[in-house]
Motif scaffolding. Sequence first.
Motif, PDB file in Angstrom:
ATOM      1  N   ALA A 165       0.860  -1.182   0.000  1.00  0.00           N
ATOM      2  CA  ALA A 165       0.000   0.000   0.000  1.00  0.00           C
ATOM      3  C   ALA A 165       0.900   1.237   0.000  1.00  0.00           C
ATOM      4  CB  ALA A 165      -0.894   0.010   1.239  1.00  0.00           C
ATOM      5  N   THR A 166       0.463   2.271  -0.699  1.00  0.00           N
ATOM      6  CA  THR A 166       1.200   3.530  -0.736  1.00  0.00           C
ATOM      7  C   THR A 166       0.206   4.682  -0.693  1.00  0.00           C
ATOM      8  OG1 THR A 166       2.763   4.886  -2.007  1.00  0.00           O
ATOM      9  CG2 THR A 166       1.272   3.492  -3.284  1.00  0.00           C
ATOM     10  N   ASP A 167       0.648   5.819  -0.210  1.00  0.00           N
ATOM     11  CA  ASP A 167      -0.244   6.982  -0.193  1.00  0.00           C
ATOM     12  C   ASP A 167      -0.096   7.818  -1.466  1.00  0.00           C
ATOM     13  OD1 ASP A 167       2.259   8.028   0.325  1.00  0.00           O
ATOM     14  OD2 ASP A 167       1.650   9.178   2.084  1.00  0.00           O
ATOM     15  N   ASP A 168       0.860   7.450  -2.336  1.00  0.00           N
ATOM     16  CA  ASP A 168       1.050   8.164  -3.599  1.00  0.00           C
ATOM     17  C   ASP A 168       1.588   7.188  -4.642  1.00  0.00           C
ATOM     18  OD1 ASP A 168       1.777   9.787  -5.752  1.00  0.00           O
ATOM     19  OD2 ASP A 168       2.391  11.445  -4.441  1.00  0.00           O
ATOM     20  N   CYS A 169       0.698   6.547  -5.359  1.00  0.00           N
ATOM     21  CA  CYS A 169       1.062   5.530  -6.346  1.00  0.00           C
ATOM     22  C   CYS A 169       1.977   6.114  -7.420  1.00  0.00           C
ATOM     23  CB  CYS A 169      -0.204   4.938  -6.967  1.00  0.00           C
ATOM     24  SG  CYS A 169       0.111   3.631  -8.155  1.00  0.00           S
ATOM     25  N   PHE A 201       5.754   4.943  -8.125  1.00  0.00           N
ATOM     26  CA  PHE A 201       6.103   4.427  -9.448  1.00  0.00           C
ATOM     27  C   PHE A 201       7.337   5.129  -9.997  1.00  0.00           C
ATOM     28  CE2 PHE A 201       5.927   4.803 -14.055  1.00  0.00           C
ATOM     29  CZ  PHE A 201       5.885   3.469 -14.428  1.00  0.00           C
ATOM     30  N   GLU A 202       7.345   6.450  -9.951  1.00  0.00           N
ATOM     31  CA  GLU A 202       8.471   7.209 -10.508  1.00  0.00           C
ATOM     32  C   GLU A 202       9.762   6.904  -9.772  1.00  0.00           C
ATOM     33  OE1 GLU A 202       8.600   8.692 -13.321  1.00  0.00           O
ATOM     34  OE2 GLU A 202       6.464   8.502 -13.692  1.00  0.00           O
ATOM     35  N   CYS A 213       0.183   0.132  -9.650  1.00  0.00           N
ATOM     36  CA  CYS A 213       1.230  -0.100 -10.638  1.00  0.00           C
ATOM     37  C   CYS A 213       1.925  -1.395 -10.259  1.00  0.00           C
ATOM     38  CB  CYS A 213       2.218   1.068 -10.681  1.00  0.00           C
ATOM     39  SG  CYS A 213       3.100   1.374  -9.141  1.00  0.00           S
ATOM     40  N   ALA A 214       2.731  -1.922 -11.176  1.00  0.00           N
ATOM     41  CA  ALA A 214       3.380  -3.200 -10.905  1.00  0.00           C
ATOM     42  C   ALA A 214       4.801  -3.220 -11.448  1.00  0.00           C
ATOM     43  CB  ALA A 214       2.573  -4.340 -11.508  1.00  0.00           C
ATOM     44  N   ARG A 261       3.159  -5.295  -6.528  1.00  0.00           N
ATOM     45  CA  ARG A 261       2.141  -4.303  -6.879  1.00  0.00           C
ATOM     46  C   ARG A 261       2.111  -3.249  -5.776  1.00  0.00           C
ATOM     47  NH1 ARG A 261      -0.454  -6.031 -11.312  1.00  0.00           N
ATOM     48  NH2 ARG A 261      -1.828  -4.249 -11.264  1.00  0.00           N
ATOM     49  N   PHE A 262       1.839  -2.019  -6.180  1.00  0.00           N
ATOM     50  CA  PHE A 262       1.751  -0.893  -5.238  1.00  0.00           C
ATOM     51  C   PHE A 262       0.418  -0.216  -5.495  1.00  0.00           C
ATOM     52  CE2 PHE A 262       6.077  -1.909  -6.086  1.00  0.00           C
ATOM     53  CZ  PHE A 262       6.704  -1.805  -4.866  1.00  0.00           C
TER      54      PHE A 262
END
Length: 138
Positions: A88-92, A96-97, A120-121, A131-132
């Motif tokens: 889990a992330t608070d800013d996908c 990703f970047e 994203c994966a 995955r995030f």
Amino acid sequence: MDITLSTCFIAVDDHDKALAFYRDVLGLEVRNDVGYEGMRWVTVGSPAQPDVNIVLEPPLADPNASEADKQAMAELMAKGMLRGVLFATDDCDATFERIRAAGGEVLQEPTDQFFGVRDCAFRDPAGNLLRFNQPLKK
């Protein structure tokens, strides 16, 4: 009765490469690094979740495994068929970047999913699916 996740396992074929990814790119902390009979297990986890561990383990943690079994595991790992982890992330998009800039193997760019997350994966250095996701705002 409460049941919570304590530990999950991810097979890796090179612990140093895995550490460079999980520790240096994802920011997980190293909690344990143990060797036994020529094998190695490294435990990592998020500082925000001290009670949840990810063990980076040998692909076939059996010193008596046959060469055929070792080859079969290596082939499955190369295809990304063994295990995966969902973070889990608070800013996908920022996650990703950061991972892409560090050379992560992109499988899917950030996408809004019909089931309520943006995700994203990537593949880790051993080929495992990661995955995030971030919940979509309603």
